[in-house]
Write a protein that holds these residues in place. Structure first.
Motif, PDB file in Angstrom:
ATOM      1  N   TRP A 165      24.579  46.061  -2.799  1.00 42.89           N
ATOM      2  CA  TRP A 165      25.422  46.841  -1.902  1.00 42.89           C
ATOM      3  C   TRP A 165      25.354  48.354  -2.101  1.00 42.89           C
ATOM      4  O   TRP A 165      25.361  49.113  -1.118  1.00 42.89           O
ATOM      5  CB  TRP A 165      26.870  46.347  -1.998  1.00 42.89           C
ATOM      6  N   PRO A 166      25.258  48.874  -3.342  1.00 38.40           N
ATOM      7  CA  PRO A 166      25.179  50.341  -3.472  1.00 38.40           C
ATOM      8  C   PRO A 166      23.946  50.935  -2.792  1.00 38.40           C
ATOM      9  O   PRO A 166      23.924  52.126  -2.475  1.00 38.40           O
ATOM     10  CB  PRO A 166      25.127  50.555  -4.995  1.00 38.40           C
ATOM     11  N   MET A 167      22.879  50.111  -2.563  1.00 38.43           N
ATOM     12  CA  MET A 167      21.627  50.618  -1.998  1.00 38.43           C
ATOM     13  C   MET A 167      21.594  50.619  -0.476  1.00 38.43           C
ATOM     14  O   MET A 167      20.777  51.308   0.132  1.00 38.43           O
ATOM     15  CB  MET A 167      20.452  49.764  -2.505  1.00 38.43           C
ATOM     16  N   ILE A 168      22.522  49.871   0.136  1.00 40.90           N
ATOM     17  CA  ILE A 168      22.392  49.677   1.591  1.00 40.90           C
ATOM     18  C   ILE A 168      22.595  50.969   2.377  1.00 40.90           C
ATOM     19  O   ILE A 168      21.905  51.246   3.358  1.00 40.90           O
ATOM     20  CB  ILE A 168      23.364  48.565   2.065  1.00 40.90           C
TER      21      ILE A 168
ATOM     22  N   ASP B 268      32.677  47.472   4.841  1.00 39.61           N
ATOM     23  CA  ASP B 268      33.391  48.261   3.836  1.00 39.61           C
ATOM     24  C   ASP B 268      32.448  49.206   3.092  1.00 39.61           C
ATOM     25  O   ASP B 268      32.785  50.363   2.832  1.00 39.61           O
ATOM     26  CB  ASP B 268      34.077  47.327   2.822  1.00 39.61           C
ATOM     27  N   THR B 269      31.231  48.723   2.779  1.00 36.44           N
ATOM     28  CA  THR B 269      30.266  49.562   2.047  1.00 36.44           C
ATOM     29  C   THR B 269      29.837  50.754   2.883  1.00 36.44           C
ATOM     30  O   THR B 269      29.793  51.889   2.393  1.00 36.44           O
ATOM     31  CB  THR B 269      29.041  48.729   1.658  1.00 36.44           C
ATOM     32  N   LEU B 270      29.534  50.521   4.124  1.00 36.08           N
ATOM     33  CA  LEU B 270      29.057  51.601   4.990  1.00 36.08           C
ATOM     34  C   LEU B 270      30.179  52.576   5.351  1.00 36.08           C
ATOM     35  O   LEU B 270      29.963  53.791   5.401  1.00 36.08           O
ATOM     36  CB  LEU B 270      28.432  51.020   6.253  1.00 36.08           C
TER      37      LEU B 270
ATOM     38  N   GLU C 258      30.179  55.252  10.842  1.00 38.71           N
ATOM     39  CA  GLU C 258      31.014  54.561  11.828  1.00 38.71           C
ATOM     40  C   GLU C 258      30.372  53.197  12.082  1.00 38.71           C
ATOM     41  O   GLU C 258      29.210  53.131  12.456  1.00 38.71           O
ATOM     42  CB  GLU C 258      31.078  55.365  13.129  1.00 38.71           C
ATOM     43  N   VAL C 259      31.152  52.121  11.860  1.00 40.17           N
ATOM     44  CA  VAL C 259      30.585  50.773  11.879  1.00 40.17           C
ATOM     45  C   VAL C 259      31.024  50.033  13.139  1.00 40.17           C
ATOM     46  O   VAL C 259      32.191  50.075  13.532  1.00 40.17           O
ATOM     47  CB  VAL C 259      30.995  49.981  10.629  1.00 40.17           C
TER      48      VAL C 259
END
Length: 592
Positions: free
Chosen positions: A118-121, A29-31, A37-38
């Motif tokens: 998560w905001p940093m990934i 969801d974060t990416l 594209e995950v």
């Protein structure tokens, strides 16, 4: 990172692998929220399958998983050629030093401990991708620099440094295995003519064709042997200009080298067609052999070069092996060149004169001026030795001007002394003939010496006038307009076209001595001479037979109605004083 880079990297495919469904969902969801594209995988085996089938741009791997661990997945990806530089981020709850060190040792790009911020990934992924691209660009630049350093940009062949490097390695192998190594130095004959007439761009295309012919023609066994790690793409090297080299490793029989050289000559001598033009280039090849002709790269290359120049001296389009005698000859040639540069200044040149006889009138009607060099060290040096050196070094221009001026001065002296009016004939080299200042210089000499123009004749060979024909016709017409005669020397030995011959404003054909030698004993030689005489009559040209040495030759020529003769039967080339005696005494030359 600017917006364009953000948009570029946001479209990247990211493979995420974690056995914890919660982390998997959060990462996805974060990416995806950041535009990536995950691709998901819940274990190591699935991650490997999806890596090889879907080729992601970056990978996030959980370290601790059932089955294959993240470390093992990372190692297998790095072992594959497509996974050498893909960014891999190791994700684990262990943040001890050993775990971090192990991640980097197995090839991970970065390390991220849990719990994840998560905001940093997404930022970590972008910067990994940016670092990957920077490394790829650096690698491409390095490869490009390496290519430029070791390969010729025009032909794609190995360059001099590359060639020397690999030759040195194979010499070491040859020493251990007691093999010969052959070095072939190849120079294209008269290639400058192509550049001068059709342009350097066209010449470059010819060189590219030559490179392909060399590569395609030679058998693999004849060429550079390839080690497993060598990665060589070229089997022939271009040293620069129109010079190429080949080395033949592990040669058992010297005759094999000769066969290769002959095959090169045959293949390169075939016409090359480019656009609407068809040109022919021939090679002169010099050969040196390890260990006989040298034990290192420098000596082998030098001796192959010496042998190549010997091949050119022997008529071009051939190959010659190096020998000690050739090396001595090269040293002598260098000394001769140095001494030749001082010869004019030291007044070492002298003109000799050989009479040209009208056998019907039994008198001298003209004379050919021939240069002689009295060298203090070597004595009388043959023109056959020093004229080629003078042409190659450009000294022929200064020497040729001296000959023309001196011959005209002498002819004017004889004229003023009241001797029989005698025309003087002077040879022009092809180098002199091509100079734009030639016509002006001839005019200046005639004005300075006050010699009537009709008492000067210039001799040119067929090969000199048959290159750049249309331009040469104009130059010859300019010379003819001065009132100067023009003779074709050594006629029959060149490649003149009869369709052009009638366009040249020439006055005389000189039959080469090689046809006269056995004219009275060989029917073929006699037929050729007779045909030349008939041709001259048809074109209203005078004919002079050179090299007449016997009365049998003279008798045959007279039967062909050839009245103009030059040769030792009447007189060798003699100095100006002795020639003046001939004019004064008015000897009955033929009768004697």
């Amino acid at each position: 990172m600017n917006n364009a880079e953000l948009n570029l990297y946001n479209k990247a495919k990211v493979l995420i692998c974690d056995d914890d469904p919660t982390y998997l969902i959060l990462m996805r969801d974060t990416l995806e929220a950041q535009g990536f594209e995950v691709i998901e995988a819940a274990d190591g085996d699935t991650a490997l399958i999806k890596f090889f089938t879907m080729q992601p741009d970056a990978i996030l791997l959980d370290v601790e998983m059932p089955g294959l661990s993240g470390y093992e997945v990372c190692q297998q990806i790095r072992a594959h050629k497509s996974g050498k530089d893909v960014p891999i981020l190791m994700v684990t709850g262990a943040d001890d030093y050993k775990s971090i060190l192990k991640s980097y040792e197995i090839g991970a790009t970065d390390f991220l401990p849990k719990p994840i911020r998560w905001p940093m990934i997404a930022h970590r992924v972008r910067y990994m991708l940016r670092s990957r691209d920077a490394l790829r660009e650096l690698k491409n630049s390095q490869e490009k620099l390496k290519y430029l350093a070791y390969y010729d940009s025009l032909t794609g062949l190995a360059n001099r440094e590359n060639f020397n490097h690999h030759l040195e390695k194979f010499l070491l192998l040859a020493e251990r295995s007691n093999h010969h190594v052959g070095v072939l130095f190849i120079d294209l004959d008269r290639f400058k003519r192509i550049n001068d007439t059709l342009g350097h761009g066209f010449g470059d295309r010819v060189l590219q064709k030559v490179a392909k012919v060399l590569e395609n023609n030679l058998r693999d066994s004849d060429l550079l042997a390839r080690g497993a790690d060598e990665g060589l793409t070229s089997e022939v090297a271009r040293l620069g200009g129109d010079e190429f080299t080949i080395f033949l490793s592990q040669v058992d029989h010297i005759d094999d080298i000769a066969q290769v050289a002959q095959r090169i000559i045959q293949s390169l001598s075939q016409p090359i067609k480019i656009d609407q033009f068809e040109v022919t280039v021939t090679p002169s090849i010099g050969i040196s052999v390890y260990p006989d002709d040298g034990l290192n790269v420098t000596n082998l290359m030098k001796n192959a070069d010496i042998a190549m120049y010997h091949a050119k001296e022997q008529g071009r389009c051939c190959f010659k092996f190096y020998s000690d005698s050739l090396n001595c000859r090269a040293i002598e040639r260098l000394e001769l060149e140095q001494e030749l540069r001082k010869a004019l200044e030291n007044d070492e040149f002298e003109l000799y004169y050989q009479p040209q006889i009208d056998v019907e009138k039994d008198q001298i009607v003209s004379v050919e001026a021939l240069i002689r060099w009295h060298n203090p060290k070597h004595g009388l040096v043959s023109p056959a030795e020093f004229i080629p050196i003078a042409e190659e070094t450009g000294l022929i221009i200064e020497i040729g001007e001296w000959v023309l001026k001196t011959a005209c001065q002498q002819a004017k002296i004889w004229l003023d002394e009241g001797d029989n009016e005698c025309r003087v004939s002077v040879n022009l080299s092809s180098v002199q003939f091509k100079r734009g200042s030639l016509v002006g210089y001839i005019k200046t000499v005639l004005e300075d010496t006050q010699l009537p123009a009709n008492l000067l004749e210039l001799e040119l060979t067929e090969s000199a006038i048959m290159t750049d024909v249309e331009e040469n016709i104009v130059r010859l017409q300019q010379i003819k307009a001065l009132g100067v005669g023009i003779a074709i020397d050594d006629f029959g030995t060149g490649y003149s076209s009869l369709s052009y011959l009638k366009k040249f404003p020439i006055s005389t054909l000189k039959i080469d001595r090689s046809f006269i030698t056995d004219i009275d004993t060989c029917s073929d030689a006699a037929a050729i001479v007779k045909a030349i005489i008939v041709l001259a009559e048809t074109l209203n040209l005078a004919v002079i037979a050179e090299g007449v040495e016997t009365k049998g030759q003279l008798k045959t020529l007279q039967s062909f109605n050839c009245s103009m003769i030059q040769g030792y039967l009447f007189s060798p080339p003699i100095n100006a004083g002795d020639f003046e005696s001939l004019l004064i005494n008015d000897l009955h030359l033929v009768a004697n």
